[in-house]
Design a protein around this motif. Structure first.
Motif, PDB file in Angstrom:
ATOM      1  N   ASN A 225       0.822  -1.209   0.000  1.00 47.07           N
ATOM      2  CA  ASN A 225       0.000   0.000   0.000  1.00 47.07           C
ATOM      3  C   ASN A 225       0.858   1.262   0.000  1.00 47.07           C
ATOM      4  N   ASP A 226       1.964   1.247   0.740  1.00 48.46           N
ATOM      5  CA  ASP A 226       2.855   2.406   0.754  1.00 48.46           C
ATOM      6  C   ASP A 226       3.439   2.667  -0.632  1.00 48.46           C
ATOM      7  N   ILE A 227       3.782   1.605  -1.339  1.00 53.64           N
ATOM      8  CA  ILE A 227       4.304   1.758  -2.710  1.00 53.64           C
ATOM      9  C   ILE A 227       3.215   2.310  -3.621  1.00 53.64           C
ATOM     10  N   LYS A 228       2.015   1.758  -3.491  1.00 57.06           N
ATOM     11  CA  LYS A 228       0.891   2.251  -4.298  1.00 57.06           C
ATOM     12  C   LYS A 228       0.668   3.743  -4.070  1.00 57.06           C
ATOM     13  N   LEU A 229       0.744   4.167  -2.809  1.00 58.25           N
ATOM     14  CA  LEU A 229       0.493   5.560  -2.480  1.00 58.25           C
ATOM     15  C   LEU A 229       1.585   6.475  -3.028  1.00 58.25           C
ATOM     16  N   LYS A 230       2.825   5.996  -3.055  1.00 56.67           N
ATOM     17  CA  LYS A 230       3.904   6.801  -3.631  1.00 56.67           C
ATOM     18  C   LYS A 230       3.694   6.985  -5.132  1.00 56.67           C
ATOM     19  N   TYR A 231       3.302   5.914  -5.814  1.00 52.21           N
ATOM     20  CA  TYR A 231       2.985   6.023  -7.237  1.00 52.21           C
ATOM     21  C   TYR A 231       1.793   6.965  -7.444  1.00 52.21           C
ATOM     22  N   ALA A 232       0.790   6.836  -6.583  1.00 54.69           N
ATOM     23  CA  ALA A 232      -0.399   7.673  -6.709  1.00 54.69           C
ATOM     24  C   ALA A 232      -0.041   9.147  -6.532  1.00 54.69           C
ATOM     25  N   LYS A 264      -4.037   9.820   5.339  1.00 58.23           N
ATOM     26  CA  LYS A 264      -3.292   9.385   6.519  1.00 58.23           C
ATOM     27  C   LYS A 264      -1.789   9.463   6.272  1.00 58.23           C
ATOM     28  N   LYS A 265      -1.348   9.106   5.067  1.00 54.48           N
ATOM     29  CA  LYS A 265       0.090   9.089   4.762  1.00 54.48           C
ATOM     30  C   LYS A 265       0.632  10.480   4.468  1.00 54.48           C
ATOM     31  N   PHE A 266      -0.129  11.288   3.726  1.00 58.50           N
ATOM     32  CA  PHE A 266       0.401  12.567   3.250  1.00 58.50           C
ATOM     33  C   PHE A 266      -0.210  13.789   3.932  1.00 58.50           C
ATOM     34  N   GLY A 267      -1.211  13.572   4.772  1.00 60.27           N
ATOM     35  CA  GLY A 267      -1.789  14.681   5.524  1.00 60.27           C
ATOM     36  C   GLY A 267      -2.746  15.546   4.740  1.00 60.27           C
TER      37      GLY A 267
END
Length: 283
Positions: A225-232, A264-267
């Motif tokens: 999920n963290d990888i997906k969010l970085k790509y997103a 949640k990850k990027f605020g």
């Protein structure tokens, strides 16, 4: 507020345990600890467990031991429906089973570990244990239910907890795990299934989960999920794709879940991040 649950409220004298089936998001438990031990078996994907303010998404058929000192809960982050079972039993039962299995040497590591120990079962193992748990719900459908429950708990400890404790002395990441992580980081692998991860690594999914937690301090699901969010994030900032298309491109099928994880990850939300980036770029 932390609730403290007592033996008298959850343990049946007839069975020597207490079995409950939970379905979320309707049945969400509040932050709590308890007087007893508890075996938790997830019966679906999307089960998010929180302990010590850290949330982990558990795979289907994860079997976890919750200890009396663990302050924890299962939470709704908009991930959709989920379900799990728990089997509560007293500290006295735990102590008796440890002595019966002659497993005193394993206890300290199980009790003192920072996170509750857990194993990820195969589908066949998960269904089998689920059915055995269900036999203890309500009016038990087995003869000598107290003997049955103790035999079941002893079997689970012997098979999944006491005999599967690996040495914590080695901190070097195994080569196969490095290779697997490199594969996971490829954009074409953002939707890897558990079977595909096992095929790529040559390891069982339960062993993959154990090693992710041991060496990377995370779960395979959270890592992906963290990888997906970085790509997103990259797509939000550097393409004209809609937020919906970005979510689908990165393997998220539930938009509510995507928005919650992203914020949640990027605020901030994907839309607000793009808007802020565009304004700053113009200035």
């Amino acid at each position: 507020m932390v609730y403290h649950l007592l033996n008298a409220e959850y343990i049946s004298e007839k069975t020597g345990c207490g079995c409950t089936y939970f379905r979320g998001p309707d049945n969400i438990c509040l932050l709590h600890n308890h007087e007893f031990y508890e075996l938790v078996l997830t019966d679906s994907e999307n089960v998010i467990h929180e302990i010590s303010a850290v949330r982990t998404e558990l795979p289907k058929y994860a079997l976890m031991l919750i200890r009396p000192h663990d302050t924890h809960r299962f939470v709704d982050e908009g991930q959709g429906e989920f379900s799990y079972l728990n089997l509560a039993f007293t500290s006295e039962t735990f102590d008796d089973i440890v002595k019966y299995l002659n497993a005193e040497n394993n206890i300290k590591r199980i009790i003192d570990s920072e996170n509750p120990p857990y194993a990820v079962l195969s589908a066949a193992q998960g269904v089998s244990i689920k059915n055995q748990f269900l036999c203890l719900m309500g009016d038990p459908a087995v003869p000598e239910p107290k003997v049955y429950s103790r035999a079941l708990i002893a079997s689970i400890f012997s098979k999944y907890f006491f005999n599967n404790i690996e040495s914590a002395d080695s901190t070097d990441i195994p080569p196969w795990l490095n290779v697997l992580c490199a594969e996971i980081n490829k954009i074409e692998n953002l939707t890897l299934t558990t079977d595909e991860m096992s095929k790529l690594s040559g390891k069982s999914y339960s062993h993959i989960c154990y090693c992710f937690q041991k060496y990377l301090n995370t779960s395979p699901t959270k890592y992906i999920n963290d990888i997906k969010l970085k790509y997103a994030k990259n797509m939000i900032l550097h393409t004209n794709m809609t937020v919906l298309d970005v979510a689908y491109e990165c393997g998220f099928e539930n938009m509510g879940y995507f928005h919650r994880l992203f914020k949640k990850k990027f605020g901030t939300s994907p839309g607000e991040m793009r808007k802020s980036y565009n304004i700053n770029s113009v200035m």
